[in-house]
Scaffold this motif. Structure first.
Motif, short mmCIF file in Angstrom:
data_model
loop_
_atom_site.label_atom_id
_atom_site.label_comp_id
_atom_site.label_asym_id
_atom_site.label_seq_id
_atom_site.Cartn_x
_atom_site.Cartn_y
_atom_site.Cartn_z
N ASN A 265 149.77 28.18 71.95
CA ASN A 265 148.76 27.17 71.70
C ASN A 265 148.65 26.89 70.21
O ASN A 265 148.63 25.75 69.81
N ILE A 266 148.56 27.90 69.36
CA ILE A 266 148.43 27.69 67.92
C ILE A 266 149.64 26.95 67.38
O ILE A 266 149.52 26.07 66.54
N TYR A 267 150.83 27.27 67.87
CA TYR A 267 152.04 26.67 67.34
C TYR A 267 152.06 25.15 67.52
O TYR A 267 152.38 24.41 66.60
N TYR A 268 151.71 24.67 68.70
CA TYR A 268 151.79 23.24 68.99
C TYR A 268 150.51 22.49 68.65
O TYR A 268 150.56 21.35 68.25
N MET A 269 149.38 23.12 68.83
CA MET A 269 148.13 22.40 68.70
C MET A 269 147.29 22.85 67.51
O MET A 269 146.21 22.31 67.29
N GLY A 270 147.73 23.81 66.75
CA GLY A 270 146.95 24.28 65.63
C GLY A 270 145.72 25.03 66.11
O GLY A 270 145.66 25.52 67.23
N TYR A 271 144.73 25.12 65.25
CA TYR A 271 143.50 25.81 65.63
C TYR A 271 142.72 25.01 66.67
O TYR A 271 142.02 25.57 67.50
N SER A 272 142.82 23.70 66.58
CA SER A 272 142.21 22.81 67.56
C SER A 272 142.94 21.47 67.46
O SER A 272 143.45 21.12 66.41
N CYS A 273 142.97 20.75 68.58
CA CYS A 273 143.75 19.52 68.58
C CYS A 273 143.47 18.72 69.85
O CYS A 273 142.99 19.25 70.84
N VAL A 274 143.80 17.43 69.79
CA VAL A 274 143.82 16.59 70.98
C VAL A 274 145.14 15.82 70.96
O VAL A 274 145.52 15.23 69.95
N LEU A 275 145.85 15.88 72.08
CA LEU A 275 147.13 15.20 72.25
C LEU A 275 147.06 14.27 73.45
O LEU A 275 146.20 14.42 74.31
N ASN A 276 147.99 13.34 73.50
CA ASN A 276 148.11 12.44 74.66
C ASN A 276 149.53 12.53 75.21
O ASN A 276 150.49 12.56 74.45
N ILE A 277 149.61 12.56 76.53
CA ILE A 277 150.90 12.49 77.22
C ILE A 277 150.73 11.55 78.39
O ILE A 277 149.98 11.84 79.32
N ALA A 278 151.40 10.41 78.34
CA ALA A 278 151.37 9.42 79.43
C ALA A 278 149.95 9.12 79.89
O ALA A 278 149.65 9.08 81.08
N GLY A 279 149.05 8.91 78.94
CA GLY A 279 147.68 8.56 79.29
C GLY A 279 146.79 9.73 79.62
O GLY A 279 145.60 9.56 79.90
N VAL A 280 147.31 10.95 79.60
CA VAL A 280 146.52 12.15 79.85
C VAL A 280 146.10 12.71 78.50
O VAL A 280 146.93 12.98 77.64
N ARG A 281 144.81 12.88 78.33
CA ARG A 281 144.26 13.37 77.06
C ARG A 281 144.01 14.88 77.18
O ARG A 281 143.24 15.33 78.01
N ILE A 282 144.68 15.65 76.31
CA ILE A 282 144.64 17.11 76.36
C ILE A 282 144.04 17.64 75.06
O ILE A 282 144.56 17.39 73.98
N GLY A 283 142.94 18.37 75.19
CA GLY A 283 142.30 19.00 74.04
C GLY A 283 142.43 20.50 74.14
O GLY A 283 142.57 21.05 75.23
N HIS B 285 148.56 10.60 86.05
CA HIS B 285 148.88 10.02 84.75
C HIS B 285 149.33 8.58 84.95
O HIS B 285 149.57 8.13 86.07
N ASP B 286 149.44 7.86 83.86
CA ASP B 286 149.88 6.47 83.90
C ASP B 286 151.40 6.43 84.01
O ASP B 286 152.11 6.72 83.05
N THR B 287 151.91 6.06 85.17
CA THR B 287 153.36 6.06 85.41
C THR B 287 154.07 4.95 84.64
O THR B 287 155.29 4.95 84.54
N ASN B 288 153.30 4.02 84.09
CA ASN B 288 153.90 2.95 83.28
C ASN B 288 154.16 3.40 81.84
O ASN B 288 154.86 2.71 81.11
N LEU B 289 153.56 4.53 81.46
CA LEU B 289 153.75 5.02 80.10
C LEU B 289 154.85 6.07 80.05
O LEU B 289 155.06 6.82 81.00
#
Length: 193
Positions: free
Chosen positions: A1-19, A163-167
């Protein structure tokens, strides 16, 4: 988790919001700055993995919905919303901490209640546990913790996440999150206080 997202983070993948928030809650270090740097000593090699209030504060500023939230710690009290009897059969030594309110993380509980994610995934207590947390507005968070990745452990669960299949399935940083980082950058302290 720390490697990809740091201490805290929000990412998006195909319209899915991951915090997510990395680390373990420790009241001694929660209000401190991030003063750890290599070479680590016996104290800093542990404290570098402790959650800080700035990371929790930043997460609580989010205004757009979170689909998935990830933390190492369980939110405090989450066992009340799942099969706690089965949990105690598997981990009977949890009873004392559950009864005293010490099992789990208060900051993660705050984030669960504030962000109201659709899914919440955690680890730390090394056992599979599922719960349904109903918020005051009737929204429901599906909580899932998994065991260590070892033989004969329940460490895997396959789920379909809408998720959004168009993205395109592509990892991107969240614009609101980047804006929050920019606006709160002046709050970062590299001192122990």
């Amino acid at each position: 988790n720390i490697y990809y997202m740091g201490y805290s983070c929000v990412l998006n993948i195909a319209g899915v919001r991951i915090g997510g928030i990395s680390g373990i809650y420790n009241s001694r270090d929660y209000l401190k700055g991030r003063d750890e740097k290599p070479p680590y000593n016996n104290d800093t090699k542990r404290s570098v993995y402790h959650v800080r209030n700035l990371d929790v504060f930043r997460m609580k500023q989010l205004s757009q919905p979170i689909d998935i939230f990830i933390s190492h710690d369980w939110p405090s009290g989450i066992w009340n919303y799942g099969n706690s009897k089965q949990l105690l059969n598997y981990k009977p030594f949890f009873r004392e901490d559950m009864e005293s309110g010490k099992l789990g993380s208060k900051p993660c509980e705050e984030l669960l209640k504030c962000l109201k994610p659709t899914f919440y995934f955690a680890a730390h207590l090394h056992c599979k546990f599922a719960a349904l947390f109903k918020h005051d507005d009737m929204k429901v968070t599906k909580f899932l913790a998994l065991d260590k990745c070892l033989p004969n452990k329940r460490f895997l669960q396959v789920m379909d996440i809408p998720h959004d299949t168009n993205l395109k399935i592509e990892l991107t940083y969240d614009l609101e999150w980047l804006t929050l980082l920019f606006l709160t950058n002046h709050l970062i302290s590299v001192k122990s206080s």
